[in-house]
Design a protein around this motif. Structure first.
Motif, mmCIF file in Angstrom:
data_model
loop_
_atom_site.group_PDB
_atom_site.id
_atom_site.type_symbol
_atom_site.label_atom_id
_atom_site.label_comp_id
_atom_site.label_asym_id
_atom_site.label_seq_id
_atom_site.Cartn_x
_atom_site.Cartn_y
_atom_site.Cartn_z
ATOM 1 N N CYS A 272 0.830 -1.212 0.000
ATOM 2 C CA CYS A 272 0.000 0.000 0.000
ATOM 3 C C CYS A 272 0.858 1.252 0.000
ATOM 4 O O CYS A 272 0.510 2.260 -0.628
ATOM 5 N N ALA A 273 1.999 1.201 0.702
ATOM 6 C CA ALA A 273 2.896 2.351 0.740
ATOM 7 C C ALA A 273 3.457 2.669 -0.644
ATOM 8 O O ALA A 273 3.858 3.810 -0.908
ATOM 9 N N ARG A 274 3.478 1.674 -1.528
ATOM 10 C CA ARG A 274 3.955 1.861 -2.900
ATOM 11 C C ARG A 274 2.797 2.109 -3.870
ATOM 12 O O ARG A 274 2.962 2.025 -5.080
ATOM 13 N N ASP A 275 1.608 2.418 -3.342
ATOM 14 C CA ASP A 275 0.413 2.648 -4.161
ATOM 15 C C ASP A 275 0.016 1.405 -4.943
ATOM 16 O O ASP A 275 -0.504 1.491 -6.055
ATOM 17 N N LEU A 276 0.263 0.238 -4.347
ATOM 18 C CA LEU A 276 -0.103 -1.040 -4.963
ATOM 19 C C LEU A 276 -1.157 -1.722 -4.100
ATOM 20 O O LEU A 276 -0.978 -2.842 -3.622
ATOM 21 N N GLU A 277 -2.272 -1.027 -3.914
ATOM 22 C CA GLU A 277 -3.323 -1.557 -3.030
ATOM 23 C C GLU A 277 -3.846 -2.908 -3.482
ATOM 24 O O GLU A 277 -4.350 -3.687 -2.665
ATOM 25 N N GLN A 278 -3.723 -3.202 -4.775
ATOM 26 C CA GLN A 278 -4.210 -4.496 -5.268
ATOM 27 C C GLN A 278 -3.399 -5.665 -4.719
ATOM 28 O O GLN A 278 -3.842 -6.814 -4.788
ATOM 29 N N TYR A 279 -2.207 -5.373 -4.185
ATOM 30 C CA TYR A 279 -1.370 -6.406 -3.578
ATOM 31 C C TYR A 279 -1.265 -6.221 -2.063
ATOM 32 O O TYR A 279 -0.311 -6.691 -1.444
ATOM 33 N N CYS A 280 -2.231 -5.551 -1.480
ATOM 34 C CA CYS A 280 -2.231 -5.298 -0.035
ATOM 35 C C CYS A 280 -1.929 -6.580 0.729
ATOM 36 O O CYS A 280 -2.564 -7.620 0.517
ATOM 37 N N GLU A 281 -0.936 -6.509 1.605
ATOM 38 C CA GLU A 281 -0.487 -7.701 2.332
ATOM 39 C C GLU A 281 -1.518 -8.186 3.346
ATOM 40 O O GLU A 281 -1.441 -9.327 3.821
ATOM 41 N N ASN A 282 -2.474 -7.345 3.673
ATOM 42 C CA ASN A 282 -3.552 -7.741 4.587
ATOM 43 C C ASN A 282 -4.861 -8.001 3.848
ATOM 44 O O ASN A 282 -5.893 -8.229 4.475
ATOM 45 N N GLY A 283 -4.791 -7.967 2.524
ATOM 46 C CA GLY A 283 -5.955 -8.245 1.702
ATOM 47 C C GLY A 283 -6.793 -7.009 1.457
ATOM 48 O O GLY A 283 -7.309 -6.411 2.398
ATOM 49 N N PHE A 284 -6.913 -6.599 0.176
ATOM 50 C CA PHE A 284 -7.764 -5.446 -0.111
ATOM 51 C C PHE A 284 -9.232 -5.831 0.034
ATOM 52 O O PHE A 284 -9.601 -7.013 -0.017
ATOM 53 N N ILE A 285 -10.078 -4.835 0.230
ATOM 54 C CA ILE A 285 -11.519 -5.052 0.324
ATOM 55 C C ILE A 285 -12.134 -4.775 -1.037
ATOM 56 O O ILE A 285 -12.008 -3.663 -1.577
#
Length: 351
Positions: free
Chosen positions: A99-112
């Motif tokens: 998420c810090a890299r603006d890659l929310e699709q790979y969120c390590e806690n799972g995107f909603i």
């Protein structure tokens, strides 16, 4: 907020009118009147229970375009009346490395996900764009710069557009690059348009010779019938990048052999059954790579929307009424659409 929607109550039930309860906008929320929503194959997989963990009632749709009707007091990104979009993601942890890299699709806690995912406020499900309104945290709201007359055709950019844009950008597709796009459908037609606009030499691969003229009209420089061995051999070891959009299981070796030294093929379609394992030799002797990619982050999606607005790019669509969604699903299964259905939500308001 009570909101009109179309929902599936079970894997075997047809979509039908349903009422859902949207939350009132919080400090950072944006309330949106949905004008159009694209129809993605993922929608059908979900409502039919073909993927695990589907929650019912299921209101799908993640290619959303609409107009802002209310904003929270802390919202600065958009204002009332703004034209906006919502894609496949409505929340992520926003704290992990991805998420810090603006890659929310790979969120390590799972995107909603926009639908079928745990939502803010502790409810057990999220409900998507087959509805008249949605409330979303401003971080996940996209600005739309296209003309209002094009809004229906903008909707599929929120999934089909970003799904193809993200790998094209990540693998630096542009002038001087020879790029293949496998499949000419909802995803593939956007891949051709975007790769062409980025300045690459684009070759479209299809199993249907009849689709050749369509591919050229979309921006392909060449068309190859992938079942024709001679045509395939003429392109051996020549591609810098191949974007494979086909969601059916197929032999990847035929395309891997077309990659040049250090070439990459990225797959974005998920088949119902696994692809046959590719041979190792084509990887070793040309240092080729096989990769995957899924949608895109919010910043990247905004970049894609702005690029498309600047270059006059939209999806090729057929607009339908909400009441005709089951007919559209049946046609989509038969690939009887060029290239994306989009629901006019005014038809749902008319119910």
């Amino acid at each position: 907020m009570l909101t009109k929607a179309y929902a599936a109550q079970s894997p075997t039930s047809a979509l039908a009118p349903h009422t859902i309860d949207r939350r009132e906008p919080g400090l950072h929320d944006v309330a949106i009147e949905i004008l159009f929503c694209g129809v993605c194959h993922s929608d059908l997989h979900t409502v039919r229970g073909e993927w695990p963990g589907v929650l019912y009632p299921s209101v799908v749709g993640h290619e959303i375009v609409g107009r802002v009707t209310a904003v929270g007091s802390e919202v600065s990104k958009v204002g009332i009346g703004s034209l906006v979009g919502v894609g496949c993601i409505v929340d992520s942890c926003q704290t992990c490395a991805a998420c810090a890299r603006d890659l929310e699709q790979y969120c390590e806690n799972g995107f909603i996900g926009t639908y079928n995912g745990s939502s803010l406020g502790g409810t057990v499900n999220t409900y998507g764009g087959y509805s008249t309104a949605i409330v979303v945290d401003e971080h996940f709201v996209l600005k739309i710069a296209h003309e209002e007359k094009d809004l229906a055709a903008v909707a599929p950019l929120l999934c089909a557009g970003i799904t193809t844009w993200s790998p094209l950008r990540h693998w630096n597709v542009g002038p001087g690059k020879k790029v293949g796009v496998v499949g000419i459908g909802g995803l593939g037609h956007m891949g051709i348009k975007l790769a062409h606009a980025l300045g690459a030499h684009v070759v479209a691969f299809t199993t249907s010779p009849s689709k050749g003229e369509n591919a050229l009209a979309l921006g392909a420089d060449e068309v190859v019938v992938s079942t024709d061995e001679e045509q395939m051999r003429s392109h051996a070891a020549s591609f810098d990048f191949i974007l494979n959009t086909v969601a059916a299981s197929h032999d990847l070796d035929a395309f891997m052999s077309l990659l040049a030294l250090d070439g990459t093929m990225t797959v974005v379609g998920v088949p119902a059954s696994p692809h046959p394992s590719p041979s190792v030799a084509p990887f070793i002797f040309k240092r080729r790579a096989l990769a995957g990619s899924v949608i895109g982050g919010i910043a990247e999606t905004q970049e894609m929307l702005d690029f498309c607005a600047e270059h006059g790019i939209t999806a090729d669509i057929e607009t339908i009424a909400m009441q005709d969604i089951e007919k559209a699903f049946a046609r989509m299964v038969k690939s009887d659409v060029k290239y994306r259905f989009v629901i006019d939500m005014a038809t749902l308001n008319a119910d």
